[in-house]
Design a protein around this motif. Structure first.
Motif, PDB file in Angstrom:
ATOM      1  N   SER A 352      54.444  22.942  16.356  1.00 27.06           N
ATOM      2  CA  SER A 352      53.214  23.740  16.401  1.00 27.06           C
ATOM      3  C   SER A 352      53.033  24.380  17.773  1.00 27.06           C
ATOM      4  N   THR A 353      53.416  23.667  18.827  1.00 31.02           N
ATOM      5  CA  THR A 353      53.325  24.233  20.176  1.00 31.02           C
ATOM      6  C   THR A 353      54.254  25.433  20.333  1.00 31.02           C
ATOM      7  N   ILE A 354      55.488  25.281  19.851  1.00 34.80           N
ATOM      8  CA  ILE A 354      56.450  26.381  19.959  1.00 34.80           C
ATOM      9  C   ILE A 354      56.010  27.568  19.110  1.00 34.80           C
ATOM     10  N   THR A 355      55.460  27.297  17.926  1.00 35.84           N
ATOM     11  CA  THR A 355      55.035  28.385  17.040  1.00 35.84           C
ATOM     12  C   THR A 355      53.915  29.207  17.667  1.00 35.84           C
ATOM     13  N   THR A 356      52.937  28.537  18.256  1.00 35.21           N
ATOM     14  CA  THR A 356      51.872  29.288  18.940  1.00 35.21           C
ATOM     15  C   THR A 356      52.441  30.096  20.100  1.00 35.21           C
ATOM     16  N   SER A 357      53.422  29.533  20.772  1.00 41.43           N
ATOM     17  CA  SER A 357      54.049  30.264  21.878  1.00 41.43           C
ATOM     18  C   SER A 357      54.830  31.467  21.361  1.00 41.43           C
ATOM     19  N   PHE A 358      55.430  31.333  20.177  1.00 46.37           N
ATOM     20  CA  PHE A 358      56.081  32.485  19.556  1.00 46.37           C
ATOM     21  C   PHE A 358      55.080  33.633  19.391  1.00 46.37           C
ATOM     22  N   CYS A 359      53.896  33.290  18.932  1.00 46.17           N
ATOM     23  CA  CYS A 359      52.867  34.322  18.732  1.00 46.17           C
ATOM     24  C   CYS A 359      52.512  35.003  20.049  1.00 46.17           C
ATOM     25  N   VAL A 360      52.348  34.212  21.103  1.00 49.44           N
ATOM     26  CA  VAL A 360      51.996  34.774  22.411  1.00 49.44           C
ATOM     27  C   VAL A 360      53.114  35.677  22.929  1.00 49.44           C
ATOM     28  N   VAL A 361      54.351  35.221  22.804  1.00 55.05           N
ATOM     29  CA  VAL A 361      55.490  36.013  23.278  1.00 55.05           C
ATOM     30  C   VAL A 361      55.580  37.329  22.511  1.00 55.05           C
ATOM     31  N   PHE A 367      56.196  42.601  19.940  1.00 53.83           N
ATOM     32  CA  PHE A 367      57.014  42.328  18.765  1.00 53.83           C
ATOM     33  C   PHE A 367      56.109  42.142  17.549  1.00 53.83           C
ATOM     34  N   SER A 368      56.693  42.317  16.375  1.00 53.09           N
ATOM     35  CA  SER A 368      55.944  42.082  15.147  1.00 53.09           C
ATOM     36  C   SER A 368      55.833  40.586  14.874  1.00 53.09           C
ATOM     37  N   LEU A 369      54.661  40.163  14.428  1.00 51.18           N
ATOM     38  CA  LEU A 369      54.472  38.752  14.104  1.00 51.18           C
ATOM     39  C   LEU A 369      55.111  38.375  12.769  1.00 51.18           C
ATOM     40  N   SER A 370      55.690  39.335  12.098  1.00 56.78           N
ATOM     41  CA  SER A 370      56.443  39.010  10.884  1.00 56.78           C
ATOM     42  C   SER A 370      57.591  38.056  11.205  1.00 56.78           C
ATOM     43  N   TYR A 371      58.111  38.176  12.426  1.00 58.59           N
ATOM     44  CA  TYR A 371      59.166  37.260  12.880  1.00 58.59           C
ATOM     45  C   TYR A 371      58.651  35.823  12.866  1.00 58.59           C
ATOM     46  N   VAL A 372      57.427  35.623  13.346  1.00 52.73           N
ATOM     47  CA  VAL A 372      56.849  34.278  13.397  1.00 52.73           C
ATOM     48  C   VAL A 372      56.622  33.744  11.988  1.00 52.73           C
ATOM     49  N   LEU A 373      56.137  34.597  11.108  1.00 51.70           N
ATOM     50  CA  LEU A 373      55.908  34.158   9.727  1.00 51.70           C
ATOM     51  C   LEU A 373      57.216  33.736   9.063  1.00 51.70           C
ATOM     52  N   GLY A 374      58.279  34.442   9.372  1.00 55.10           N
ATOM     53  CA  GLY A 374      59.584  34.050   8.832  1.00 55.10           C
ATOM     54  C   GLY A 374      60.015  32.683   9.332  1.00 55.10           C
ATOM     55  N   MET A 375      59.775  32.415  10.624  1.00 59.27           N
ATOM     56  CA  MET A 375      60.115  31.107  11.183  1.00 59.27           C
ATOM     57  C   MET A 375      59.270  30.001  10.531  1.00 59.27           C
ATOM     58  N   ILE A 376      57.973  30.283  10.325  1.00 54.20           N
ATOM     59  CA  ILE A 376      57.095  29.291   9.688  1.00 54.20           C
ATOM     60  C   ILE A 376      57.570  28.992   8.268  1.00 54.20           C
ATOM     61  N   LYS A 434      47.728  38.191   9.728  1.00 53.50           N
ATOM     62  CA  LYS A 434      48.915  38.066   8.883  1.00 53.50           C
ATOM     63  C   LYS A 434      48.701  37.015   7.791  1.00 53.50           C
ATOM     64  N   ILE A 435      48.102  35.896   8.177  1.00 55.64           N
ATOM     65  CA  ILE A 435      47.865  34.823   7.212  1.00 55.64           C
ATOM     66  C   ILE A 435      46.878  35.269   6.130  1.00 55.64           C
TER      67      ILE A 435
END
Length: 446
Positions: A352-361, A367-376, A434-435
């Motif tokens: 969860s810590t890394i995922t939130t950091s993905f969003c910040v980065v 970058f598009s947050l679609s990348y983060v959704l794919g990782m989730i 996105k959610i």
């Protein structure tokens, strides 16, 4: 009675023209029979004198014309040093000299490429041991600790030797290249210095760390012509050591460095302020990990995951945003494998810590947050129990809340990080959008 019986000393009468013709024919036959043609008539000293007027390229081409010519040029190369001592001295930076301009650096590298090509061709029939002996002799002359070199960072000597070395060994098989690395490591006490660095606290031996990094990069790694070559040589450097030390050496090679000092704790205490700094800090590390991941002959998926895990905890635990930066630059495949491994091992809070950091980065770098959704999606797919999936999603939103509260409570306007709160809130906002879109997708498209 023949009168010639009484005139023993009298020469037979013969035409001078015929004698000259016969002598000329005999001499021509001798030249034809010689392995070097007309060049065979000259004494060795005169041959060497003529060779002095040829360029290195010409000598290199002559070595492949015949075995006799190769032997002649090899003898010339051994007796007449092709690398003058004044050239050796010019490569080093002293207190009175200045850094070389780019065109001068290129000229030096081209010179040693040609010398390497000549050496490769003239010693092609030698045993590997004998060829490496000559290579080590050149290395001894070019080492900075054997000369008055005052600036290792700007010195061209090791870079030129690296160009020379890779030209000589181009086309050698893996076993011969392994012998090359072993010979050089033994000749320079490289392994002893590496052992000293990795068994000491980071930053204890600043000069030795810088010397090891410079030598390995300029001699072994920087002149690799392909990704496969670089992966092979990285394997030679890393494989003899345990996994925790492999990660340490990888950071030693490609971690951030300022004025000859490796910034071991940079990723533990601060984060990049812009995309340019992010690429500068993490680009080479991520590229090295990608190269190892692509070299399946020696590195498995588990090896890469272990190295990344050790790397992001060396010398201390990295800040989550820095971990996210590195993972994003490593690419989707490596990142997915890494996150799925954490999910399988139940490291939910870390995820969860890394995922939130993905969003910040992603927000910082546009970058598009679609990348983060794919990782989730990949993380949730790796979890067997619905309870674990729900726990992860709840932890994710709780982590956003905790980070925002921490920034509000502990942020300092004087440390130059006043935008962190903005990025964090924006990341939460964009992620929520996105959610929400996913949650009401059917209603929004009907």
């Amino acid at each position: 009675m023949d009168i010639k019986a009484f005139l023993q000393c009298k020469k037979l009468r013969r035409s001078h023209r015929l004698e000259a013709k016969e002598n000329s024919g005999t001499q021509t036959e001798k030249m034809k029979l010689g392995s070097l043609g007309h060049f065979s008539v000259l004494p060795l000293e005169l041959k060497f004198f003529i060779l002095r007027y040829l360029t290195v390229e010409d000598l290199s081409i002559l070595t492949i014309t015949s075995k006799a010519m190769r032997n002649l040029i090899e003898g010339y190369r051994v007796l007449m040093p092709l690398i003058p001592s004044d050239l050796m001295k010019r490569l080093h930076i002293t207190k009175t000299s200045q850094a070389f301009p780019h065109d001068k650096q290129k000229a030096f590298l081209d010179t040693f490429y040609r010398l390497g090509l000549l050496t490769k061709r003239s010693t092609c029939l030698y045993a590997t041991r004998d060829r490496l002996k000559f290579v080590n002799e050149i290395l001894t002359k070019m080492m900075c600790n054997n000369s008055d070199c005052d600036n290792l960072t700007q010195c061209m000597s090791l870079a030129c030797f690296g160009k020379f070395l890779h030209t000589v060994i181009a086309g050698w098989d893996d076993s011969e290249c392994q012998r090359t690395y072993d010979a050089i490591a033994h000749h320079t006490c490289l392994l002893k210095n590496v052992k000293l660095v990795i068994n000491s606290k980071p930053g204890t031996h600043v000069q030795t760390e810088h010397e090891v990094r410079t030598f390995l990069r300029r001699v072994i790694l920087d002149h690799c012509q392909s990704i496969v070559d670089r992966a092979f040589w990285l394997g030679r450097i890393l494989k003899p050591w345990p996994m925790v030390h492999q990660a340490r050496i990888l950071f030693l090679l490609y971690g951030p460095e300022i004025n000859g000092e490796i910034q071991w704790y940079e990723f533990c205490v601060s984060t990049p302020v812009n995309p340019e700094q992010s690429a500068k800090h993490f680009g080479e590390l991520a590229n090295a990990v990608q190269i190892l991941h692509g070299y399946r002959r020696e590195w498995t998926e588990d090896d890469i995951i272990s190295i990344l895990d050790e790397l992001t905890n060396s010398p201390e635990e990295w800040m989550a945003e820095n971990v996210a930066h590195l993972f994003i630059l490593c690419g989707d495949v490596i990142t997915s494998k890494m996150l799925i491994s954490k999910a399988i091992n139940g490291r939910t809070v870390e995820l969860s810590t890394i995922t939130t950091s993905f969003c910040v980065v992603c927000v910082k770098n546009s970058f598009s947050l679609s990348y983060v959704l794919g990782m989730i999606h990949n993380i949730i797919g790796a979890m067997d129990k619905p309870k674990d999936r729900l726990h992860y999603l709840n932890s994710l939103m709780d982590m956003f809340r905790e980070l925002i509260l921490d920034l509000h409570e502990f942020s300092d306007q004087e440390d130059g990080r006043e935008n962190d709160m903005y990025y964090m809130v924006t990341a939460l906002s964009e992620f929520t959008k996105k959610i929400v879109v996913l949650a009401f997708k059917n209603m929004l498209t009907s």
